[in-house]
Design a protein around this motif. Structure first.
Motif, PDB file in Angstrom:
ATOM      1  N   VAL A   1      -5.621  32.087  54.908  1.00 27.28           N
ATOM      2  CA  VAL A   1      -6.679  31.011  54.420  1.00 27.28           C
ATOM      3  C   VAL A   1      -8.053  31.685  54.733  1.00 27.28           C
ATOM      4  O   VAL A   1      -8.046  32.586  55.629  1.00 27.28           O
ATOM      5  N   TYR A   2      -8.758  31.286  53.723  1.00 29.15           N
ATOM      6  CA  TYR A   2     -10.110  31.818  53.860  1.00 29.15           C
ATOM      7  C   TYR A   2     -11.166  30.722  54.355  1.00 29.15           C
ATOM      8  O   TYR A   2     -11.290  29.676  53.763  1.00 29.15           O
ATOM      9  N   ALA A   3     -11.820  30.579  55.528  1.00 29.33           N
ATOM     10  CA  ALA A   3     -12.620  29.689  55.839  1.00 29.33           C
ATOM     11  C   ALA A   3     -13.554  30.214  56.825  1.00 29.33           C
ATOM     12  O   ALA A   3     -13.231  31.184  57.715  1.00 29.33           O
ATOM     13  N   GLY A   4     -14.992  29.256  56.745  1.00 27.99           N
ATOM     14  CA  GLY A   4     -15.979  29.566  57.773  1.00 27.99           C
ATOM     15  C   GLY A   4     -16.467  31.091  57.582  1.00 27.99           C
ATOM     16  O   GLY A   4     -16.884  31.629  58.501  1.00 27.99           O
TER      17      GLY A   4
ATOM     18  N   SER B   1      -4.689  36.741  62.809  1.00 26.53           N
ATOM     19  CA  SER B   1      -5.970  37.529  62.725  1.00 26.53           C
ATOM     20  C   SER B   1      -6.990  36.686  61.943  1.00 26.53           C
ATOM     21  O   SER B   1      -6.872  35.750  61.404  1.00 26.53           O
ATOM     22  N   LYS B   2      -8.211  37.016  62.641  1.00 28.47           N
ATOM     23  CA  LYS B   2      -9.516  36.397  61.819  1.00 28.47           C
ATOM     24  C   LYS B   2     -10.312  37.736  61.643  1.00 28.47           C
ATOM     25  O   LYS B   2     -10.953  38.226  62.548  1.00 28.47           O
ATOM     26  N   GLY B   3     -10.756  38.014  60.576  1.00 24.63           N
ATOM     27  CA  GLY B   3     -11.290  39.185  60.058  1.00 24.63           C
ATOM     28  C   GLY B   3     -10.504  40.308  60.761  1.00 24.63           C
ATOM     29  O   GLY B   3      -9.294  40.676  60.424  1.00 24.63           O
ATOM     30  N   THR B   4     -11.187  41.120  61.371  1.00 25.70           N
ATOM     31  CA  THR B   4     -10.737  42.457  62.007  1.00 25.70           C
ATOM     32  C   THR B   4      -9.808  42.101  63.627  1.00 25.70           C
ATOM     33  O   THR B   4      -9.572  43.225  64.085  1.00 25.70           O
ATOM     34  N   GLN B   5     -10.247  41.024  63.893  1.00 32.13           N
ATOM     35  CA  GLN B   5      -9.612  40.601  65.260  1.00 32.13           C
ATOM     36  C   GLN B   5      -8.405  40.094  65.174  1.00 32.13           C
ATOM     37  O   GLN B   5      -7.876  39.323  64.019  1.00 32.13           O
ATOM     38  N   GLU B   6      -7.451  40.297  66.056  1.00 31.33           N
ATOM     39  CA  GLU B   6      -5.888  40.044  65.905  1.00 31.33           C
ATOM     40  C   GLU B   6      -5.521  39.740  67.255  1.00 31.33           C
ATOM     41  O   GLU B   6      -5.772  40.519  68.242  1.00 31.33           O
ATOM     42  N   VAL B   7      -4.703  38.752  67.367  1.00 31.55           N
ATOM     43  CA  VAL B   7      -4.170  38.330  68.952  1.00 31.55           C
ATOM     44  C   VAL B   7      -2.691  38.138  68.748  1.00 31.55           C
ATOM     45  O   VAL B   7      -2.120  37.650  67.429  1.00 31.55           O
ATOM     46  N   LEU B   8      -1.756  38.376  69.787  1.00 35.05           N
ATOM     47  CA  LEU B   8      -0.347  37.831  69.567  1.00 35.05           C
ATOM     48  C   LEU B   8      -0.111  36.482  70.182  1.00 35.05           C
ATOM     49  O   LEU B   8      -0.852  36.033  71.124  1.00 35.05           O
ATOM     50  N   VAL B   9       0.264  35.539  69.368  1.00 32.93           N
ATOM     51  CA  VAL B   9       0.511  34.069  69.594  1.00 32.93           C
ATOM     52  C   VAL B   9       1.684  33.777  70.054  1.00 32.93           C
ATOM     53  O   VAL B   9       1.813  32.769  70.694  1.00 32.93           O
ATOM     54  N   HIS B  10       2.898  34.396  69.729  1.00 33.08           N
ATOM     55  CA  HIS B  10       4.117  33.840  69.817  1.00 33.08           C
ATOM     56  C   HIS B  10       5.221  35.318  69.941  1.00 33.08           C
ATOM     57  O   HIS B  10       5.075  35.816  69.096  1.00 33.08           O
TER      58      HIS B  10
ATOM     59  N   LYS C   1      -1.901  25.352  68.424  1.00 38.68           N
ATOM     60  CA  LYS C   1      -3.307  24.894  68.025  1.00 38.68           C
ATOM     61  C   LYS C   1      -4.344  25.732  68.642  1.00 38.68           C
ATOM     62  O   LYS C   1      -4.393  25.747  69.815  1.00 38.68           O
ATOM     63  N   SER C   2      -5.277  26.021  67.852  1.00 38.05           N
ATOM     64  CA  SER C   2      -6.453  26.670  68.658  1.00 38.05           C
ATOM     65  C   SER C   2      -7.219  25.781  69.670  1.00 38.05           C
ATOM     66  O   SER C   2      -7.380  24.507  69.362  1.00 38.05           O
ATOM     67  N   LYS C   3      -7.397  26.380  70.767  1.00 36.73           N
ATOM     68  CA  LYS C   3      -8.190  25.398  71.698  1.00 36.73           C
ATOM     69  C   LYS C   3      -9.580  24.898  71.438  1.00 36.73           C
ATOM     70  O   LYS C   3     -10.144  24.022  71.893  1.00 36.73           O
ATOM     71  N   THR C   4     -10.386  25.882  70.557  1.00 36.62           N
ATOM     72  CA  THR C   4     -11.537  25.639  70.134  1.00 36.62           C
ATOM     73  C   THR C   4     -11.611  25.950  68.626  1.00 36.62           C
ATOM     74  O   THR C   4     -10.898  26.601  68.199  1.00 36.62           O
ATOM     75  N   PRO C   5     -12.653  25.499  67.780  1.00 39.11           N
ATOM     76  CA  PRO C   5     -12.743  25.626  66.441  1.00 39.11           C
ATOM     77  C   PRO C   5     -12.743  26.967  66.143  1.00 39.11           C
ATOM     78  O   PRO C   5     -13.461  27.810  66.696  1.00 39.11           O
ATOM     79  N   TYR C   6     -11.943  27.458  65.142  1.00 38.11           N
ATOM     80  CA  TYR C   6     -12.227  28.943  64.525  1.00 38.11           C
ATOM     81  C   TYR C   6     -11.879  30.039  65.790  1.00 38.11           C
ATOM     82  O   TYR C   6     -12.310  31.193  65.566  1.00 38.11           O
ATOM     83  N   SER C   7     -11.230  29.494  66.903  1.00 38.54           N
ATOM     84  CA  SER C   7     -10.933  30.691  67.593  1.00 38.54           C
ATOM     85  C   SER C   7      -9.441  31.054  67.729  1.00 38.54           C
ATOM     86  O   SER C   7      -8.679  30.528  66.937  1.00 38.54           O
ATOM     87  N   LEU C   8      -9.241  32.251  68.386  1.00 41.65           N
ATOM     88  CA  LEU C   8      -8.056  32.785  68.453  1.00 41.65           C
ATOM     89  C   LEU C   8      -7.076  32.607  69.731  1.00 41.65           C
ATOM     90  O   LEU C   8      -6.349  33.347  69.982  1.00 41.65           O
ATOM     91  N   ASN C   9      -7.858  31.500  70.427  1.00 41.75           N
ATOM     92  CA  ASN C   9      -7.248  31.026  71.785  1.00 41.75           C
ATOM     93  C   ASN C   9      -6.226  29.971  71.496  1.00 41.75           C
ATOM     94  O   ASN C   9      -6.641  28.911  71.104  1.00 41.75           O
ATOM     95  N   PHE C  10      -4.860  30.058  71.735  1.00 39.81           N
ATOM     96  CA  PHE C  10      -3.935  29.062  71.140  1.00 39.81           C
ATOM     97  C   PHE C  10      -3.163  28.304  72.222  1.00 39.81           C
ATOM     98  O   PHE C  10      -3.102  28.934  73.158  1.00 39.81           O
ATOM     99  N   GLU C  11      -2.739  27.068  71.975  1.00 39.26           N
ATOM    100  CA  GLU C  11      -1.972  26.407  72.877  1.00 39.26           C
ATOM    101  C   GLU C  11      -1.010  25.791  72.122  1.00 39.26           C
ATOM    102  O   GLU C  11      -0.994  25.658  71.063  1.00 39.26           O
ATOM    103  N   CYS C  12       0.527  25.856  72.710  1.00 41.06           N
ATOM    104  CA  CYS C  12       1.388  25.293  72.097  1.00 41.06           C
ATOM    105  C   CYS C  12       1.345  23.784  72.339  1.00 41.06           C
ATOM    106  O   CYS C  12       1.057  23.194  73.172  1.00 41.06           O
TER     107      CYS C  12
END
Length: 553
Positions: A210-213, A234-243, A285-296
């Motif tokens: 999706v493209y947002a923000g 990923s968000k732009g060039t940033q990427e995190v392992l979420v699961h 779900k991300s803990k804050t808007p548009y962030s790559l910090n997730f919680e189950c």
């Protein structure tokens, strides 16, 4: 007293054109107009006016009983507007922008346009600029302007302006990331049912990007590092392992991503519901808007089992609407049944086994679902095309002809009887309120035999063939560029394997571009036109899969 005639004829004229006033008031004893007595019938002879004006002729007539009737007749004298100057023309974001100088006395303008030497078409504009939209073909577009009065007395045409519109071309970019590679352990004369890069698998997971923000958010998977299955966001060039799913390689559990209200990011990792091979779905779900910090938030442990396979998320006028599949064992067979969920309320849409696509048209506030039917619950005998929609969701669904659908009547939703041929769903979209479903129609589930066509069903028009393809699972996607719709077709590069070159077609099914490579599972990005994500890789596992973006430029 009867008014048989009281009019200027003609009532609208140009300067210099003659007109006459006629009257005939039967049984009138007397008439009075323009400050003097009038006869009950007659005309005022030929009149010619030398300047533009509007006038009203007003009389009153009385009968022998003293009853009085007031009468009016209008005359409009118009002057033909001057011929407009040659318009300016430019291409802006895939649309043709036309502008011209205003003309004194013009109430509106007719904007005439044509492609090459074809017939002229026009539309009306009340201002001095306009956008040409819905231009479905490439070539030279010509534009000319005519200035008109309110009553359609129009000037001569302006001089013609022209612009050349070239078709877009496809451009692929490796994100620098690898993606899942998988081989389905089901073989036909030694050739697998499918194998290759599957980091963006399947078409029934919606959306994967999706493209947002101002950023591109996407999910991909990678099972090539070890025996585990990794999900990345990923968000732009940033990427995190979420699961991570340990000891798992099946990309049927690929994820979807969506942006919740207030910018929170939701990731849904699909369930794999086979009785002999089960994997719970997971929701993050991300803990804050548009962030790559997730919680189950669901499916986080053995006490929270999520059965939602092939999740398809839509944000509609009535809230979040989820279309998904549940695997249900009936008489020892795995039935893939389609479900709908709104505000936690679940509704089964069919008793049959199906694979499903869905699309929400925000312009119409309409969610539509397309599906095939798995005969005897077997994914290798998927036939027919079914279609249904809901508006302002109240649990009611309608057929393609807009009549109410009885959910117990599975035959009532069939829009295309494939006569035993197999239907592999690819993509779905709505353009100008008309739904379109992209699919491959195949003679055989065996990838080494038979003939296959990428085709589309258009609501109100039926099924049309686009191009022949080499594999049931080859890529297929809709992409828009400005107001134009294009179709991406995956062409298998080798017998029996799904990856290959990409071909781009317009809606006249003319080939406009080819992209060389081993690409698979092209997935449209939600929230922006002309962009997709996809996987790249061959049938050889040693090449691994790669994660790519695709853009129309």
């Amino acid at each position: 007293m009867v008014v048989k005639q009281f009019e200027w004829k003609p009532s609208v004229v140009l300067v210099g054109q003659p007109t006459t006033f006629y009257w005939n008031i039967e049984n009138a004893k007397s008439c009075f107009g323009n400050n003097k007595p009038r006869t009950s019938s007659g005309n005022n002879g030929r009149h010619v006016y030398t300047y533009a004006q509007s006038k009203v002729t007003s009389w009153s007539c009385t009968d022998s009983r003293g009853n009085t009737t007031n009468l009016t007749a209008s005359l409009t004298v118009e002057e033909t507007p001057s011929t407009p100057r040659k318009p300016s023309i430019s291409l802006v974001s895939g649309k043709v922008n036309v502008s011209w100088s205003k003309v004194n006395g013009a109430y509106k303008y007719k904007v005439y346009y044509r492609l090459d030497s074809n017939s002229w078409h026009y539309y009306t504009s009340s201002v001095g600029s306009s956008l040409l939209t819905n231009l479905t073909s490439s070539g030279t577009y010509q534009v000319r302007i005519s200035a008109c009065t309110v009553n359609n007395h129009c000037s001569d045409y302006s001089s013609i302006s022209s612009i050349q519109i070239s078709p877009p071309s496809m451009h692929s970019t490796w994100t620098g990331k690898y993606s899942s590679w998988w081989e389905r352990p089901q073989y036909y004369n030694g050739t697998p049912k499918y194998s290759g890069a599957f980091g963006t698998y399947t078409h029934k997971h919606i959306p994967v990007a999706v493209y947002a923000g101002g950023d591109l958010f996407s999910v991909r998977t990678d099972n090539t590092q070890d025996d585990n299955f990794y999900v990345y966001v990923s968000k732009g060039t940033q990427e995190v392992l979420v699961h991570t799913i340990n000891n798992w390689d099946d990309p049927h559990t690929n994820a979807v991503i969506s942006i919740l209200p207030h910018g929170y990011i939701e990731v849904r990792i699909a369930s794999r519901g086979l009785a002999h091979k089960f994997q719970s779905g997971v929701i993050l779900k991300s803990k804050t808007p548009y962030s790559l910090n997730f919680e189950c938030v669901d499916g986080c442990n053995s006490q929270q089992v999520n059965y939602e396979a092939y999740p398809q998320i839509h944000y509609t006028g009535w809230g979040k609407h989820l279309i998904y599949t549940k695997y249900e064992v009936i008489n020892g067979k795995n039935y893939r049944r389609t479900y709908s969920k709104v505000n936690g309320s679940e509704q089964r849409l069919s008793d049959l086994a199906q694979y499903t696509l869905s699309y929400y048209d925000s312009n119409r506030d309409m969610l539509c679902v397309a599906s095939n039917t798995l005969l005897n619950a077997s994914p290798d005998t998927r036939v027919n095309l079914n279609f249904m929609c809901t508006e302002n969701h109240s649990g009611l669904w309608s057929k393609a002809d807009y009549s109410i659908l009885d959910l117990n009547d599975d035959s009532g939703r069939i829009v295309y009887d494939s006569n035993g041929k197999f239907i592999y769903l690819k993509d779905m979209i709505a353009v100008a309120g008309t739904q379109r479903v992209l699919f491959t129609e195949s003679d055989s589930a065996d990838p080494t035999t038979g003939t296959r066509w990428l085709s589309e069903w258009i609501r109100g028009e039926g099924v049309k063939k686009i191009t022949q393809v080499g594999h049931n699972y080859s890529a297929g996607a809709y992409l828009k560029k400005g107001e134009k719709l294009y179709i991406v077709a995956g062409i298998s590069n080798s017998t029996g394997y799904l990856s290959g070159n990409l071909e781009l077609y317009n809606t006249d099914y003319n080939l406009v571009d080819t992209l060389q490579g081993d690409y698979s599972y092209v997935r449209r990005v939600r929230g922006i036109d002309g962009m997709a994500v996809m996987s790249q890789g061959t049938s050889d596992q040693t090449t691994r899969g790669k994660h790519y973006t695709l853009e129309l430029k």
